[in-house]
Scaffold this motif. Structure first.
Motif, PDB file in Angstrom:
ATOM      1  N   LYS B  57      28.225  25.211 -60.907  1.00  0.00           N
ATOM      2  CA  LYS B  57      28.938  23.957 -60.846  1.00  0.00           C
ATOM      3  C   LYS B  57      28.528  23.185 -59.588  1.00  0.00           C
ATOM      4  O   LYS B  57      28.236  21.991 -59.642  1.00  0.00           O
ATOM      5  CB  LYS B  57      30.433  24.278 -60.819  1.00  0.00           C
ATOM      6  CG  LYS B  57      31.316  23.099 -60.817  1.00  0.00           C
ATOM      7  CD  LYS B  57      32.751  23.558 -60.784  1.00  0.00           C
ATOM      8  CE  LYS B  57      33.567  22.360 -60.367  1.00  0.00           C
ATOM      9  NZ  LYS B  57      34.910  22.400 -60.754  1.00  0.00           N
ATOM     10  N   THR B  60      25.001  21.845 -59.852  1.00  0.00           N
ATOM     11  CA  THR B  60      24.966  20.643 -60.683  1.00  0.00           C
ATOM     12  C   THR B  60      25.430  19.435 -59.886  1.00  0.00           C
ATOM     13  O   THR B  60      24.799  18.383 -59.894  1.00  0.00           O
ATOM     14  CB  THR B  60      25.902  20.832 -61.895  1.00  0.00           C
ATOM     15  OG1 THR B  60      25.510  22.024 -62.558  1.00  0.00           O
ATOM     16  CG2 THR B  60      25.835  19.668 -62.830  1.00  0.00           C
ATOM     17  N   LYS B  63      22.900  18.544 -57.050  1.00  0.00           N
ATOM     18  CA  LYS B  63      21.655  17.959 -57.548  1.00  0.00           C
ATOM     19  C   LYS B  63      21.898  16.532 -58.033  1.00  0.00           C
ATOM     20  O   LYS B  63      21.125  15.623 -57.745  1.00  0.00           O
ATOM     21  CB  LYS B  63      21.063  18.810 -58.669  1.00  0.00           C
ATOM     22  CG  LYS B  63      19.669  18.394 -59.028  1.00  0.00           C
ATOM     23  CD  LYS B  63      18.893  19.499 -59.688  1.00  0.00           C
ATOM     24  CE  LYS B  63      17.440  19.118 -59.802  1.00  0.00           C
ATOM     25  NZ  LYS B  63      16.665  20.080 -60.566  1.00  0.00           N
ATOM     26  N   GLY B  64      23.008  16.375 -58.765  1.00  0.00           N
ATOM     27  CA  GLY B  64      23.341  15.037 -59.259  1.00  0.00           C
ATOM     28  C   GLY B  64      23.472  14.052 -58.106  1.00  0.00           C
ATOM     29  O   GLY B  64      22.968  12.922 -58.167  1.00  0.00           O
TER      30      GLY B  64
END
Ligand code: SF4
Lengths: 890, 1076
Positions: B57, B60, B63-64
């Motif tokens: 999580k 993610t 990186k986003g």
């Protein structure tokens, strides 16, 4: 010689199509249109036919088929056969550097793919030998080549080389190549050769992955024609759905909406980056919503039931007919036999077991029997050595036992497709058997074991694609297949990082560095970076297929509810909408509210209940008092569960039986028997009759029981002068027609006639406490009924009643009329209080009996009891308590 | 991103390894992301930065966010997309994939999820135990009796996992005491003079001395059991020893030396059994590894283990890997275990490491996280004289909440002092932001827990009605989803859930592991079991009573009268009279039959969905239950279940249910419901309103029977061979001591984490009065100076020890009021009707198919549509277009050979009869015409569209001669043109289609068409005119209709005798009736 290039959607395919139409219109057939896949060829042929042309199908074909026709005398090894040969080579060369991975399927696959890649790339063993780490590969590569020659087989590369030696096709003026994004070195050499006698027109996408091919073609003198987009890009919508299921449902919803507006299903398509995870999901979703669909994917042949049946049969034969392994085979093979369900449970009850003979005894005729007889023939195959062609014949014959019951008509298209899949699977099986045979020395006799190992390897690599020619279906395909398609509405699913684009890792056998080294010497092997760049190209392909609208979708959360990272490929699209929550139309929900008033009220049924429960056992009474539904399940419906798996048979219930039996015998020997040996005997008897496997679990149970009973035995002596008897039967007539019958676990009687009763429990101290508490609200009555029986039938004076746990430290608890010997145990009460307890239990029992007969069956959940209740999924007590709680609050 | 000074300093620190101590709400993620961006701005390529996070999580999210930072620069963005931002496991997986051969793993390895690895592991444990039992039953018995552990499988699994997470490479023996040394020390102590003691004291002393005497005699005595007996007899009342040094010394003997000695004796006594355990564990390991290898799979521990091994043993790989990265960033360093740290050590280079963490939020000790890793790293940086960045600003919570955290949690031993500075502007609030609920047992007896739960509910409703919170610069009223109720363990959740429901409060309980126990999942699993075998009456009864079918118990009783419910269901028409019930049974039976037919062919979710949809099952479910249904339908992905027999799958599901390890399905954020979860689950989250509830409930902290202590190895609790009491061996004893300490510290941090989740409002609640197992309530009352013994009071707002608090001390349940009710309008999903289907016919057909259809639709269906085998010998090898191709199934080799010769093929080595047959045509009139022809074609296959149907066929021969276009079709069968008009008519149809194709190909009409019957050696003319073509048109129409409806009636007649399905797959034959 022309190379047409341009971005996806620039009309390359369209242009070729036009040219082909013109040629056909001129009545000429001296051309070929070559495409990468059979489905693409079919798609183009159908389009041409619908344009009104009549032509020979071979004019549009795959490149492979074209090469095959040029080299009709060569026999090409299938992928699976090639893999088998690579495996054999690996085993025989066995380089030290691969020892740690040589047994791994994935490694073998990578190796086979690499050898194929090298050969198509025109890189021979001698060359690869020079690359760092290439020595081992070269050795295996060489061995593979030799083996192929020995078996009279060739590869695609072999065919290409052989084509180069022949003189091309006579009489062809033009050859079109469409749908390819690159060509290997050998293929380019063939193009060069073909170009000498025919005009070549080749389309190549304007992508980095095609650059080196383009460069090579231009160096051969091809002329470059660059196209720009011929039609405006269809609008793109990005849809975010909360999860993958909703994403699929949203696609279904949109398809249905378009369809309702008059768009044909066949004008719509779904494009995926790869099969998993969407294909199975879309299959289910489209079926739920009634959308006809055709999938351009294949599935592993070995997972088809027909193949599982055949492989299961042979495996079972080789493994000595283990019943558990054989059951699925029998189920499938005798599905039409009405007794199969009963038979299955019979076999399960008897597991573990081996051998055909006992099964035949259980079968008593019918389809099962017949199948068993057929299978038994396989016995004679074990131990004999035959040549591969002979095995091929035998195993091919075996397909005769695959059951194919008569197809009905009026069924759904999906079911028909499933029937069709059986035939296809059977055919593929046959061809796999031949493939396997071909990879072995035809003269050398081998055992079934050996042949079977090779065949299974081949089967594992085969895939199954069931033909489907329905006209109006939604097309679901991957981005590679989609290259030449044009559809009105296109849905691209799974736009998530790591799914689309996918991330590629370096080839573990031939590193990027080595590849670059080779490429500097004129080869063109793709590096990781090349493959990575292709992802963008595939995406461009996917979004340029639609003429009306492209919908790009992704789930915002994964299966664990965590946020997903949307694909970075989406960043240039602004419009984003959410999915809608949908469901196929259905009737209203039909939950039946089971409430406290649930009962059997039909008078006929009540009549039955009266008959059935004329005599009650104390445990049954207790069950009812604790939960009427449990009583209903256990004693009225007598629900019969599926047989327990062998390792689960020795459960608490059965251990309790062991303990009770031991106690009974021990008491009848007046405590004279040795507990350990008694436990051994009893546990062996019971376990063998219940087919409990003799393993460490049984041993654990034995140790546990012995330990507990030894402790018990230390305390078991009755007070001086008292007499003990066990398992005393009684039949107690309470009021009018209520009869309770049972056995008193233990009855101790003093010389003066005072009696105490014991109920042995195979449960821990915690439960004992609960039972004691249960007497307060008359949920537990067992010892009271024993004591009543002792007093009313046997004429003893009630003096005490105890529950005795036969587990762990064997605690004991109960009530007695201040008996000195039991000073430290249980509660001392007056005999008046004791009588009151007995009367209370009697009343409770009578109440239970009348309620049973009146049909009361409503569950009364109690977490402690429910946890171990076998009907906890049947009674719906969880929802009952939920609705009750909600109701209370009103 | 604007950074505070402290954040900026950390982000831009260079020339050293960086350690950022980031308190809760201090912008940890922001710092990590900024560091990444800053490195890039300094010229580091994004693909040369390795960023490691603790969960998927977080990876993610990070990186986003990083990608978002580079949205303007396409080139950098593309690089960032490929950057290494992943969990430790993700990084290891990538490393191993790329170096698979060197690492000795399958390049295509799969990663086993926890569920599957646990399953495999337990199978391995059973196998290992069984093997050991068979090998040496006596030793097995000794082992089990010694451990007194009948759940030995579970014990082994636990210790095995612990071992893998923290492997001990070198085992150091634990400090222990020998019998002799014990005696010596005891004697030294007991040498006291008892002068001035009371006689009673002296007597006790004398008893102790005599005990020692006895112990001494055993020193040289061979029977070790006596030692246990003697030690067990040390049972003196030490209060009767004169207070002072003598009593202290003897206390030490009792409390420290004696247990140590006991542990030492137990270790010695059970040395053999200890070895047995080691052997079993080793076998378990081998078997588990073998099983994984067979599946080409690695579990999570393997990823770390193998990656470390690879990096350690292969210097080239290590160098290459380390050289890949110019910077390594690590998130949540405090959650790292020693193995992960070792891995980081292997890849990081000096002054290139940047770690963020907060030791105070280390709460994963049970997963072997080791906060000491963080402390050591931080201290090493300090020791080098470099800076450690401490982020103290808290951007999350109101100052009052932070003050409470500081007063209650930060003073606890396990929490390091790390002052939090409120950095958030919070508007003034009249009501206190911190509340305490101390609930007491009510009269008549309602447990304090029940009272507490009711007050939690009450306060939720009150806050929901009154509190507003800031959002995007404005204020809005509180939603239920803004509220979290955090508990330490999941047991109290049921009570809380029930109470919230009573109060009409929507709640989402993340109980964790109850997936397989939920009603909807059991219903559907039972459905699968029934599909597998309906004689399983428990399952069938469950299904029949469930909303999937929904019949009454009376009906059940009636069905059972048949003996078995399944038989009752099969014969329900004759048993059940009630129309509605009967209808439901019938429908269920229909679905059941349908599912059984598909079973094995389709993924299991497709066996469920028809009955699910038809019964409207999901319509009555709440969001969680619907999500559970979805999750169950997802089994198609969870297991490779397509190739799994259904019975095996259902057994597997049963096992999973027993293991109770499957979490309930997650549900989307859209639901407005209070979140009830464990504190562990809340880590990393924040909520406007947080209830830290059930503070009184402690977790059971007893050590497991078997344990693993890094550096010391395997320990166990054994039975004292004399008394039967449980006694720890030396390792187990040490382990228990250490675990106690660790858990105590972690419990302090847990409270800290829980309290720091709150943004606007925090409620601390507990059941008071009883002996409270946990120290939390007293920490709270102590910190605020709240007295619990005064009269119960529902609520008071006051200043306690300088804090403005609202304190509730209720001793009765709170009431739910009528005006509290919320009618929740859950958006109903849109219902979509199934579309009417048209054009479900094939888009292509062969000429032969059409004629077969015309002769008999049933035969067409079998032979062409399904390609049903005609006999049970092997069908042809599959080809690309074998389906519906133009080669008839019965076309034998002879016919093919004749056709080939006539098409000009080679004649060598052909049987005479073939040549003779071909010669008949060649010498006929047509043969001669062919020789004179101006143009001709043999064996011309073609594709054309006829009435929109793409038709494929093959013309045997056409030629143009004498101005005529002639079409010929050879027949090699023995059909007598005179006596088989039907067959001839079929052939004629064929020729009409050929003629149509030929006309288009040649651009002129066909002048004459003939069937050349080679057996009879005569040509039969066929008319190819518009009327005949109309017949063909009708046939195409009829075929399409048949395919659309899937109806293929049989057409019995003479041709049945030639039909391969006659009396087999065709009911026409099997009914015994003569076709003619
Ligand atoms: S689970 Fe509970 S309520 Fe349901 S039948 Fe069993 S005992 Fe009764």
């Amino acid at each position: 010689m022309v190379v047409l290039t341009g971005p996806p959607g620039s009309g390359k395919t369209h242009l070729i199509f036009q040219q082909v139409c013109q040629t056909l219109a001129a009545g000429r057939s001296d051309f070929r249109l070559l495409v990468p896949s059979a489905t693409m060829a079919e798609y183009i042929r159908n389009r041409l036919a619908r344009e009104g042309y009549v032509f020979r199908p071979a004019l549009i074909q795959t490149f492979s088929k074209f090469i095959e026709e040029l080299t009709p005398d060569l026999q090409q090894a299938s992928d699976a056969a090639f893999q088998a040969i690579v495996d054999q080579a690996l085993e025989s060369v066995s380089p030290a550097c691969y020892t740690s991975v040589a047994d791994l399927d994935g490694f073998r696959r990578v190796l086979a793919n690499l050898i194929e890649e090298l050969s198509l790339g025109g890189c021979d063993p001698a060359t690869i030998h020079l690359v760092p780490g290439g020595e081992a590969i070269a050795g295996i590569y060489r061995d593979v080549e030799n083996r192929l020659i020995r078996r009279g087989l060739t590869t695609r590369a072999g065919r290409l080389l052989s084509c180069l030696e022949s003189n091309g096709l006579p009489g062809l003026s033009t050859i079109y190549f469409d749908g390819f994004s690159s060509f290997s070195n050998l293929e380019i050499r063939l193009l060069e050769a073909l170009a000498k006698t025919a005009g070549l027109t080749i389309t190549l996408p304007d992508s980095t992955g095609s650059a080196s091919t383009l460069e090579r073609l231009l160096s051969l003198g091809f002329q470059l024609r660059t196209l720009t987009r011929h039609r405006p890009e269809a609008p793109v919508v990005v849809v975010a759905a909360p999860d993958i299921t909703s994403e699929a449902e949203e696609v279904a919803r949109r398809i249905l909406v378009h369809h309702a507006e008059g768009v044909r299903f066949r004008e719509m398509g779904v494009v995926l980056r790869s099969e998993k995870p969407y294909v199975p999901l879309l299959e289910t979703t489209f079926e739920r919503f009634g959308i006809p669909v055709r999938f351009y994917f294949s599935r592993p042949l070995s997972s088809h039931p027909v193949i599982q049946f055949l492989t299961g049969g042979i495996d079972a034969a080789l493994g000595g007919w283990d019943h558990e392994a054989l059951l699925p085979v029998l189920r499938f093979g005798a599905a039409a036999d009405p007794s199969i369900d009963r038979f299955e449970f019979k076999v399960r009850r008897n597991l573990p077991a081996r051998g055909i003979a006992p099964l035949r005894e259980m079968a008593h005729g019918g389809g099962v029997q017949h199948l068993l007889e057929n299978l038994e023939r396989l016995d004679s195959w074990r131990g004999v050595a035959l040549t591969p062609p002979e095995w091929e014949r035998r195993i091919a014959d075996l397909t005769g036992i695959v059951p194919l019951e008569t197809p009905r008509d009026g069924v759904s298209h999906n079911l028909a497709a499933l029937w069709r899949s059986r035939t296809v699977a059977l055919r593929q099986f046959q061809s796999a058997v031949s493939d396997a045979a071909r990879t072995l020395d035809p003269e050398q006799a081998v055992t079934l074991d050996t042949f079977w190992r090779v065949l299974k390897g081949v089967l594992r690599l085969n895939s199954l694609r069931v033909p489907d020619h329905r006209r109006d279906v939604v097309h679901v395909m991957d981005a590679i297949e989609a290259r030449q398609w044009e559809l009105r509405n296109v849905f691209v699913c799974g736009l998530l990082e790591k799914q689309f684009p996918r991330y590629h890792s370096e080839n573990p056998l031939l590193s990027d560095e080595s590849r670059e080294l080779l490429n500097r010497r004129g080869f063109r092997f793709r590096t990781t970076a090349d493959r990575q760049q292709e992802e963008q190209f595939l995406f461009d392909v996917a979004v340029s297929r639609a003429t009306a609208e492209t919908v790009l979708s992704y789930p915002t959360r994964d299966a664990n509810g965590e946020d997903n990272l949307p694909s970075f490929l989406l960043s240039k699209f602004q419009v984003k909408v959410s999915s809608q929550d949908v469901r196929p139309q259905s009737g209203p929900p039909r939950s039946r509210l089971y409430s406290a008033s649930t009962s059997i009220s039909d008078s006929l049924l009540q009549e039955q209940l009266r008959g059935k429960h004329a005599v009650l056992r104390p445990t049954a009474v207790e069950t009812f008092l604790q939960c009427p539904f449990r009583f209903f399940g256990r004693h009225t419906l007598k629900l019969d569960p599926a047989p327990a798996a062998p390792e689960k048979r020795l459960d608490a219930l059965l251990k309790g039986t062991v303990v009770h039996t031991v106690m009974q015998r021990w008491h009848s020997s007046d405590g004279g028997m040795e507990i350990p040996s008694l436990v051994n005997t009893v546990i062996d008897e019971i376990c063998s009759s219940e087919k409990v496997p003799d393993n460490f679990r049984k041993e654990l149970a034995r140790i546990e029981i012995v330990a507990a009973l030894m402790k018990f035995a230390e305390m078991a002596e009755p007070p001086e002068g008292w007499k003990t008897s066990a398992e005393e039967p009684f039949e107690l007539r309470l009021d009018g027609d209520v009869v309770v019958s049972g056995r008193i676990d233990r009855l101790d009687v003093a010389p003066d006639g005072r009696a105490i009763v014991f109920d042995y429990k195979y449960s821990g101290g915690k439960r004992l406490k609960r039972i004691m508490a249960g007497h307060e609200n008359h949920k537990n009555v067992q010892v009271c009924l024993y004591l009543l029986a002792a007093s009313r039938i046997l004429g003893h004076e009630p003096a005490g009643m105890f529950y005795w746990s036969l587990k762990g430290d064997c605690p004991i608890d109960g009530w007695h009329v201040s008996l000195a010997d039991y000073e430290k145990i249980g509660a001392a009460i007056t005999s008046g209080e004791l009588m009151e307890m007995l009367e209370g239990s009697e009343t409770a029992t009578l109440g239970a009996a009348s309620e049973i007969r009146a049909g009361r069956i409503a569950p009364t959940p109690d977490p402690e009891i429910c946890r171990y209740c076998e009907f906890r999924d049947v009674c719906r007590a969880r929802s009952v308590s939920k609705t009750l709680a909600a109701g209370d609050a009103e | 991103m604007t950074l505070s000074t402290g954040q900026r300093a950390a982000v831009e620190r260079s020339g050293q390894d960086v350690c950022v101590v980031a308190g809760p709400g201090s912008g940890k993620t922001r710092v990590l992301v900024s560091r990444f961006c800053w490195l890039v701005s300094q010229g580091v390529s994004p693909v040369r930065i390795l960023a490691i996070t603790f969960t998927e999580k977080a990876a993610t999210e990070i990186k986003g966010r990083i990608v978002g930072q580079f949205s303007q620069d396409a080139n950098l963005r593309a690089q960032v997309e490929r950057a290494y931002v992943s969990t430790v496991h993700g990084f290891c997986a990538r490393l191993l994939k790329e170096n698979a051969v060197r690492a000795g793993v399958d390049p295509d390895f799969a990663i086993l999820d926890e569920r599957t690895s646990l399953y495999e592991l337990s199978l391995a444990a059973e196998e290992a135990l069984d093997e050991y039992y068979r090998l040496d039953p006596v030793a097995f018995r000794r082992l089990v009796s010694g451990l007194n552990a009948f759940d030995i499988t579970r014990c082994l699994l636990e210790v095995y996992e612990a071992r893998r997470a923290c492997p001990s490479r070198d085992i150091e023996p634990v400090d222990t005491i020998t019998y002799a040394a014990f005696l010596e020390r005891a004697e030294a102590v007991l040498g006291q003079s008892t002068k001035g003691w009371t006689p009673r004291q002296a007597e006790t002393w004398r008893q102790i001395l005599s005990w020692l005497e006895q112990a001494r005699t055993l020193e040289s005595n061979g029977d070790r059991l006596d030692r246990f007996r003697v030690l067990g007899e040390f049972d003196f009342n030490l209060n009767q020893v004169k207070a002072g040094p003598a009593r202290d010394a003897i206390r030490e003997i009792k409390n420290e030396l004696l247990p140590q000695l006991k542990a030492a004796l137990i270790s010695e006594h059970y040395a053999r059994e200890h070895q047995s355990l080691e052997r079993i564990l080793q076998r378990l390991d081998e078997i588990y590894r073998r099983r994984k290898r067979m599946r080409s799979a690695l579990d999570f521990a393997d990823l770390e283990e193998q990656a470390i091994r690879l990096l350690k043993e292969d210097e080239t790989v290590r160098q290459n890997t380390a050289n890949l990265f110019d910077a390594v960033l690590m998130d949540e360093l405090q959650d790292t275990n020693p193995l992960q740290w070792e891995l980081m050590d292997l890849v990081r280079r000096r002054c290139r490491f940047f770690a963020v963490g907060d030791i105070n939020q280390s709460i994963y000790g049970f997963r072997h996280a080791e906060p000491a890793v963080f402390a050591l790293y931080r201290d090493s940086i300090r020791a080098q004289g470099a800076a450690v960045d401490e982020l103290r600003e808290n951007h999350r919570s109101r100052p009052e909440i932070l003050a409470a955290v500081q007063a209650v949690a930060e003073v606890r031993e396990g929490v390091e002092r790390h002052e939090l500075v409120a950095a958030r502007d919070a508007a003034h609030k009249a009501e206190p932001s911190v509340e305490v609920i101390a609930a007491f047992e009510s009269q008549p007896a309602e447990p304090a827990e029940v009272v507490e739960a009711s007050w939690i509910a009450r306060r939720i409703l009150d806050l929901h009605a009154t509190l507003t919170i800031e959002e995007n610069g404005g204020r809005r009223s509180l939603r239920f989803s803004d509220i979290a109720v955090l508990v330490r363990k999941s047991e109290p959740m049921d009570l809380i859930e029930r109470t919230l429901r009573e109060f009409g409060i929507p709640a989402l309980v993340s109980r964790g592991r109850g997936f397989f126990e939920s009603d909807e999942v059991t219903d559907l699993v039972h459905w699968l079991r029934v599909v597998s075998n309906p004689r399983d009456e428990i399952s069938l009864a469950a299904v029949l009573r469930s909303p999937l079918v929904g019949v009454s118990d009376e009906t059940l009783l009636r069905l059972k009268a048949c003996g078995n419910l399944a038989e009752g269901l099969a014969a329900c028409e004759s048993i059940v009279e009630q129309p509605e019930e009967l209808e439901r049974l019938r429908e269920a039976r229909g679905h059941l039959e349908g599912a059984r037919e598909l079973s094995g062919y389709v993924s299991p979710d497709r066996l469920i969905s028809p009955v699910l949809d038809a019964s409207g099952y999901t319509g009555s479910l709440d969001a969680r239950a619907r999500a559970n249904v979805e999750k169950l339908l997802g089994i198609r992905d969870l297991y490779a279940c397509e190739s799994m027999p259904l019975a095996v799958l259902t057994d597997h599901l049963e096992r999973l249910r027993e293991s109770q390890s499957e979490p309930e399905a997650p549900i989307g954020e859209s639901t407005d419901a209070v979140n009830v979860m464990t504190i562990h689950a809340s880590k990393g989250l924040e909520y406007p309103v947080v209830f830290v509830a059930c503070l009184h409930a402690a977790v059971n902290q007893s050590a497991p029977t078997l344990c693993h202590l890094p550096g010391a190895g395997l320990g166990a609790r054994w039975c004292d061979p004399v008394s039967g009491e449980a006694v720890s061996d030396t390792v187990h004893k040490l382990y228990s001591e250490r675990t106690r300490e660790r858990e105590k510290a972690e419990s302090d941090r847990l409270l800290y984490v829980a309290m720091t989740r709150a943004k606007e409002h925090m409620v601390l609640s507990f059941a008071a009065g009883k002996k409270m197992a946990s120290g939390w309530p007293s920490a709270i009352t102590g910190a605020f100076g709240i007295a619990l013994d005064g009269p119960a009071k529902p609520a008071e707002i006051d200043t306690f020890a300088g804090f403005r608090l609202k304190v509730f001390r209720p001793d009765r349940r709170a009431e739910s009021r009528a005006d509290d009710r919320f009618t929740r309008v859950e958006a109903q999903p849109l219902m979509l009707a199934r579309p009417a289907l048209e054009e479900q016919f094939d888009s292509t057909a062969s000429v032969t198919s059409l004629t077969t259809y015309w002769q008999c639709p049933r035969r067409y269906f079998l032979e062409r549509y399904l390609q049903w085998p005609t006999d049970r010998t092997a069908p042809d090898v599959f080809q690309e277009d074998a389906f519906d191709s133009d080669t008839t199934m019965e076309a034998d080799d002879f016919g093919r050979a004749v056709h080939a010769v006539l098409a000009g093929g080679p004649r060598d080595n052909l049987p005479a009869d073939v040549l003779e047959m071909a010669g008949r045509f060649e010498t006929s009139e047509f043969g001669w015409r062919l020789l004179r022809a101006t143009d001709a074609g043999h064996e011309c296959d073609f594709v054309m569209s006829f009435e929109g149907l793409v038709v494929r066929g093959q013309i045997d021969l056409w030629f143009e001669e004498g101005g005529e276009l002639v079409l010929i079709d050879y027949k090699t069968d023995r059909v007598d043109p005179g006596s088989d008009p039907r067959r001839m008519a079929a052939y004629a149809l064929q020729l009409n289609l050929y003629a149509a194709a030929l006309q288009k190909m040649r651009g002129r009409p066909v002048n004459a068409a003939y069937l050349y019957m080679l057996h009879a050696n005569r040509a039969v003319p066929v008319s190819v005119d518009a009327t005949s073509l109309d017949t063909v048109r009708n046939i195409v129409e009829a075929l399409r209709g048949s395919q659309n409806r899937m109806e293929f009636p049989l057409k019995a007649g003479e041709q049945c005798f030639h039909c391969p399905y006659y009396k087999t797959a065709c009911p026409g034959g099997t009914k015994g009736s003569s076709p003619v």
